[in-house]
Design a protein around this motif. Structure first.
Motif, short mmCIF file in Angstrom:
data_model
loop_
_atom_site.label_atom_id
_atom_site.label_comp_id
_atom_site.label_asym_id
_atom_site.label_seq_id
_atom_site.Cartn_x
_atom_site.Cartn_y
_atom_site.Cartn_z
N UNK A 10 61.82 55.14 42.77
CA UNK A 10 61.45 53.88 43.41
C UNK A 10 60.66 54.06 44.70
N UNK A 11 60.75 55.22 45.34
CA UNK A 11 60.02 55.47 46.58
C UNK A 11 58.63 56.04 46.34
N UNK A 12 58.25 56.14 45.06
CA UNK A 12 56.99 56.81 44.72
C UNK A 12 55.92 55.79 44.32
N UNK A 13 54.72 55.95 44.89
CA UNK A 13 53.55 55.20 44.45
C UNK A 13 52.56 56.17 43.86
N UNK A 14 51.95 55.81 42.74
CA UNK A 14 51.02 56.71 42.05
C UNK A 14 49.63 56.08 42.04
N UNK A 15 48.64 56.86 42.46
CA UNK A 15 47.26 56.39 42.47
C UNK A 15 46.38 57.45 41.82
N UNK A 16 45.34 56.98 41.15
CA UNK A 16 44.43 57.89 40.45
C UNK A 16 43.11 57.90 41.22
N UNK A 17 42.70 59.06 41.66
CA UNK A 17 41.48 59.20 42.47
C UNK A 17 40.41 59.87 41.62
N UNK A 18 39.27 59.19 41.51
CA UNK A 18 38.11 59.70 40.77
C UNK A 18 38.44 60.02 39.32
N UNK A 19 39.43 59.32 38.78
CA UNK A 19 39.71 59.41 37.36
C UNK A 19 40.51 60.61 36.91
N UNK A 20 40.61 61.67 37.70
CA UNK A 20 41.24 62.89 37.24
C UNK A 20 42.31 63.44 38.18
N UNK A 21 42.38 62.93 39.39
CA UNK A 21 43.39 63.42 40.34
C UNK A 21 44.46 62.36 40.56
N UNK B 246 49.12 58.63 31.37
CA UNK B 246 49.21 58.04 32.71
C UNK B 246 50.07 56.79 32.76
N UNK B 247 49.93 55.91 31.77
CA UNK B 247 50.75 54.69 31.77
C UNK B 247 52.22 55.04 31.59
N UNK B 248 52.51 55.98 30.70
CA UNK B 248 53.90 56.39 30.47
C UNK B 248 54.48 57.04 31.72
N UNK B 249 53.68 57.87 32.38
CA UNK B 249 54.13 58.49 33.63
C UNK B 249 54.43 57.43 34.68
N UNK B 250 53.54 56.46 34.83
CA UNK B 250 53.75 55.41 35.83
C UNK B 250 54.99 54.59 35.52
N UNK B 251 55.20 54.29 34.24
CA UNK B 251 56.38 53.51 33.85
C UNK B 251 57.67 54.25 34.14
#
Length: 235
Positions: free
Chosen positions: A168-179, A156-161
């Motif tokens: 640049x137009x993308x925001x990533x959020x993790x919902x309930x730990x798995x989505x 997840x950290x590597x994906x976010x980085x």
């Protein structure tokens, strides 16, 4: 007088690699180049002092600065009727030497990155149609984050980085730990969807669920920046 990077044979070679240009259209010429004892590449750029005709970039090179032992017996002042052959051979040698320069300047980290880029382009990780949506330098960024993923095991950290640098137009959020919820603050775009898909393929296990939203229409509970009044519908 020290040579700058632009005065060395590897500089235009590397620039064309980074721009994914056809390296066969770069021609090094060495005739009548005993002009300066300080300059190796006597053109500052492909479109500056060099010429660009018929789709071929021609750059004047003084090979006697670093490659005297190679070129001195090859390039004689006598007209022996082998001028065209000498130019072709010189061009081949200088391409080889430029490539060697680049490889010798690489550290272990650079070699690992290039090996990963090679594997990506060979389809080792799959998704070749999606990979085609990235430029040479973007592939290098992906490879750098992939190497970090192998070193840390944190997908997840590597994906976010990687996404921060490439999307640049993308925001990533993790919902309930798995989505994973991807917010693309732009209308739907097939190319951008391929780019997101490739990053998901590389960094996230199959067990994770992923959702992509286009344009700012939804919010995620628990992330205040996505749930401003009159801005998002809660999801």
């Amino acid at each position: 007088m020290a040579m700058t990077e632009s005065n060395q044979i590897w500089a235009p070679y590397l620039a064309m690699m980074q721009q994914e240009k056809d390296l066969t259209r770069l021609r090094y010429t060495v005739k009548n180049n005993r002009v300066s004892p300080y300059l190796e590449l006597q053109a500052e750029s492909l479109h500056g002092n060099g010429t660009y005709e018929d789709g071929f970039a021609r750059l004047d090179v003084n090979p006697y600065i670093r490659f005297f032992s190679i070129f001195d017996p090859l390039l004689t002042p006598d007209e022996l009727g082998y001028g065209e052959f000498d130019q072709a051979l010189s061009d081949i040698l200088l391409h080889y030497l430029a490539d060697l320069d680049i490889k010798l300047g690489m550290c272990r980290h650079d070699f690992h990155i290039r090996l990963m880029m090679r594997d990506m382009e060979r389809g080792v990780y799959g998704g070749l149609p999606e990979l085609a949506a990235f430029s040479f330098m973007e592939k290098r960024i992906i490879a750098e984050w992939l190497l970090r993923f192998y070193e840390t095991g944190d997908g997840p950290v590597s994906l976010s980085g990687a996404a921060d640098m490439l999307l640049p137009e993308c925001g990533i959020y993790i919902r309930e730990g798995e989505e994973f919820v991807f917010y693309m603050r732009q209308p739907y775009d097939e190319t951008e969807e391929k780019r997101i898909g490739y990053l998901i393929r590389l960094f996230l296990p199959l067990a994770y669920s992923c959702t992509i939203h286009w344009t700012r229409t939804y919010g995620v509970l628990g992330y205040e920046e996505t749930t401003q009044m009159e801005d998002f519908i809660l999801a």
